[in-house]
Scaffold this motif. Structure first.
Motif, short mmCIF file in Angstrom:
data_model
loop_
_atom_site.label_atom_id
_atom_site.label_comp_id
_atom_site.label_asym_id
_atom_site.label_seq_id
_atom_site.Cartn_x
_atom_site.Cartn_y
_atom_site.Cartn_z
N ASN A 140 -51.12 54.02 90.61
CA ASN A 140 -51.82 52.99 89.86
C ASN A 140 -53.14 53.57 89.38
OD1 ASN A 140 -53.50 50.58 89.23
ND2 ASN A 140 -51.68 49.49 89.95
N THR A 141 -53.35 53.55 88.09
CA THR A 141 -54.55 54.17 87.52
C THR A 141 -55.84 53.47 87.95
OG1 THR A 141 -54.37 52.83 85.50
CG2 THR A 141 -53.30 54.99 85.49
N LEU A 142 -55.73 52.25 88.48
CA LEU A 142 -56.91 51.51 88.92
C LEU A 142 -57.26 51.76 90.39
CD1 LEU A 142 -56.09 48.06 87.24
CD2 LEU A 142 -57.41 49.97 86.28
N ALA A 143 -56.39 52.47 91.10
CA ALA A 143 -56.57 52.65 92.54
C ALA A 143 -57.84 53.42 92.87
CB ALA A 143 -55.35 53.36 93.13
N LYS A 144 -58.58 52.88 93.84
CA LYS A 144 -59.77 53.55 94.34
C LYS A 144 -59.86 53.31 95.84
CE LYS A 144 -62.63 49.63 92.85
NZ LYS A 144 -61.45 48.82 92.47
N ALA A 145 -60.72 54.03 96.50
CA ALA A 145 -60.78 53.98 97.97
C ALA A 145 -60.99 52.58 98.51
CB ALA A 145 -61.89 54.91 98.47
N GLU A 146 -61.79 51.78 97.81
CA GLU A 146 -62.12 50.43 98.28
C GLU A 146 -60.92 49.49 98.26
OE1 GLU A 146 -65.53 52.69 97.49
OE2 GLU A 146 -63.91 52.19 96.07
N TYR A 191 -48.31 47.42 82.85
CA TYR A 191 -49.29 46.38 83.15
C TYR A 191 -49.99 46.63 84.48
CZ TYR A 191 -45.83 44.54 86.40
OH TYR A 191 -44.94 44.41 87.44
N GLY A 192 -51.26 46.26 84.54
CA GLY A 192 -52.02 46.36 85.78
C GLY A 192 -52.22 47.77 86.29
N GLY A 193 -52.14 48.77 85.41
CA GLY A 193 -52.36 50.14 85.83
C GLY A 193 -51.18 50.81 86.49
N ARG A 194 -50.06 50.10 86.59
CA ARG A 194 -48.87 50.66 87.25
C ARG A 194 -48.29 51.79 86.43
NH1 ARG A 194 -49.28 45.33 88.39
NH2 ARG A 194 -48.59 44.56 90.42
N VAL A 195 -47.96 52.89 87.11
CA VAL A 195 -47.41 54.06 86.44
C VAL A 195 -45.97 54.28 86.90
CG1 VAL A 195 -47.62 56.55 86.08
CG2 VAL A 195 -49.68 55.12 86.22
N GLY A 226 -52.19 49.82 101.33
CA GLY A 226 -52.75 49.15 100.17
C GLY A 226 -51.83 48.08 99.63
N SER A 227 -52.20 47.51 98.51
CA SER A 227 -51.41 46.48 97.87
C SER A 227 -50.18 47.08 97.22
CB SER A 227 -52.25 45.76 96.82
OG SER A 227 -53.40 45.16 97.40
N CYS A 228 -49.26 46.21 96.79
CA CYS A 228 -48.13 46.73 96.03
C CYS A 228 -48.62 47.02 94.61
CB CYS A 228 -46.95 45.75 96.03
SG CYS A 228 -47.30 44.11 95.39
N GLY A 229 -47.87 47.83 93.89
CA GLY A 229 -48.29 48.21 92.55
C GLY A 229 -48.65 49.67 92.44
N GLY A 230 -48.12 50.51 93.35
CA GLY A 230 -48.36 51.94 93.28
C GLY A 230 -49.43 52.47 94.21
N TYR A 231 -50.13 51.57 94.91
CA TYR A 231 -51.24 51.99 95.76
C TYR A 231 -50.79 52.80 96.97
CZ TYR A 231 -54.25 48.91 93.03
OH TYR A 231 -54.95 48.34 92.00
#
Length: 403
Positions: free
Chosen positions: A53-59, A95-99, A379-384
């Motif tokens: 997920n392109t939006l994924a970050k440590a937090e 959508y939502g940064g999912r790759v 992490g959450s679902c969506g590639g995290y």
């Protein structure tokens, strides 16, 4: 058998750690208890494999964001996409940064990893069920349950957690890490379906709505997610529900009161105008056009607006307020989850306090590393979660190869 770097587990983290170590010129070996590597990877993303997920970050991760940060900064989602591109796998962002892979097939991801590893000279031993990891002078001896053993200078434990037992999740890696002196934090199923009192939802089996799912523990909201909610004969499922399941699982573990609140309509003021406009309509169809008909009828029953044969114009203000209350916040008592068999990931795991976040090496056992779901990171679902597998695996593999 001997290896410079031995990786326990041929899942996502193990495979990518193997490539990182082999690229550094080390004799690398992966051992896997299944008949082939990557079986669980094939099931991710409904067979499409949500790569990252392109939006994924440590937090975004539970456990310790501070521990996650070095791996995520060194091997960001964009770095991961480039890594796979070098292996021949093209991807695209949705959508939502999912790759996802351009092929829309999880098998393409596994093939890219498997071929990349083999082309670097990496070795794989399947049907090797690890029984023990014994530190020795200048390395380790890893024993299988069938008596086979492997001598290695460095070991990376990427044996996963307990999610998806039908695909190999059994927690064996955590037992191994305990034997080596590591603490394991309490574990529960996460990103999992929720069970409620069946009488409340049985009539809604198969109905989907778009709305908010909110997790409440001892009456306090602890998580919320918007998206698809699916009603089943045992409770509720769907992306929005699974996103908030983690704190509910821990609440059940701690014997606390757990509820899930379903919000199908954020603003119910329109009900009063609807009563006037549709005054001659049968009450059973009063909510049709706002929510699915069957769901609307259950809402009316929950609100005590009976019988359904009367007209909408007969609704009192008190009844409208009751209907609005259910539409905007229908609370269902949580009685359980679908367990690890239904979970996408395990929350909890080997305590990250005993590992160096810049190398993934154990502080207790020199030259022992860990990566992926076995650690107390989720992490959450969506590639995290796959992003964490890639980042931690790449870091562990590249650092282990330096020895």
């Amino acid at each position: 058998m001997t290896a410079d770097v031995l990786i326990l587990g041929g899942g996502a983290a193990g495979l990518i750690a193997g490539i990182a170590a082999a690229r550094a010129g080390r004799r690398t070996m992966i051992v896997e208890k299944q008949q082939r590597v990557g079986k669980r990877l094939l099931a991710t993303g409904n067979g499409r494999c949500n790569l990252t997920n392109t939006l994924a970050k440590a937090e975004d991760y539970f456990g310790s964001p501070a521990f996650v940060r070095p791996a995520m900064e060194k091997f960001s989602p964009m770095t991961v996409c480039e890594f796979f591109r070098e292996l021949g796998l093209e991807s695209r962002e949705e959508y939502g940064g999912r790759v996802f892979p351009r092929s829309n097939q999880a098998a393409s991801v596994l093939d890219a990893l498997r071929l990349g590893y083999e082309e670097l000279g990496g070795e794989t031993v399947v049907e090797f069920e690890v029984a023990s990891v014994q530190p020795e002078k200048n390395g380790f001896r890893v024993q299988a349950k069938d008596g086979r053993s492997i001598r290695a200078n460095r070991v990376i434990c990427a044996m996963g957690g307990m999610a998806a037992p039908n695909l190999g999740g059994d927690g064996a890696g955590m037992k191994i890490m305990r034997q080596l002196g590591h603490k394991v934090t309490p574990c529960v199923p996460a990103l999992v379906q929720i069970k409620t009192q069946p009488e409340s939802v049985r009539a809604l089996k198969g109905i989907k709505i778009d709305g908010w799912a909110r997790a409440l523990v001892d009456g306090k909201e602890v998580a919320a997610s918007k998206g698809e909610i699916l009603f089943t004969d045992y409770g509720v499922s769907g992306p929005a529900v699974m996103q908030v399941s983690r704190p509910l699982s821990y609440a059940l573990l701690d014997k606390k009161h757990a509820e899930i609140e379903i919000c199908a309509l954020e603003d119910a003021k329109l009900l009063w105008a609807r009563r006037e406009r549709l005054s001659v309509r049968a009450l059973e169809d009063f909510l049709t056009g706002i929510v699915p008909k069957r769901f609307g009828q259950v809402v009316l029953k929950e609100a005590g607006a009976m019988p359904l044969s009367r007209t909408a114009g007969s609704l009192t203000d008190k009844e409208l307020r009751a209907i609005a209350s259910v539409l905007t916040g229908w609370r269902l008592e949580v009685t359980g989850t679908n367990g690890y068999a239904g979970a996408q990931v395990m929350a909890g795991g080997v305590d990250t306090k005993d590992f160096d976040p810049y190398t993934m090496e154990s502080k207790k056992v020199p030259h022992l590393y860990a990566a992926g779901e076995i650690l107390n990171v989720d992490g959450s679902c969506g590639g995290y979660n796959l992003q964490w597998a890639w980042a931690s695996g790449l870091l562990a593999g590249s650092e282990a190869a330096k020895g």
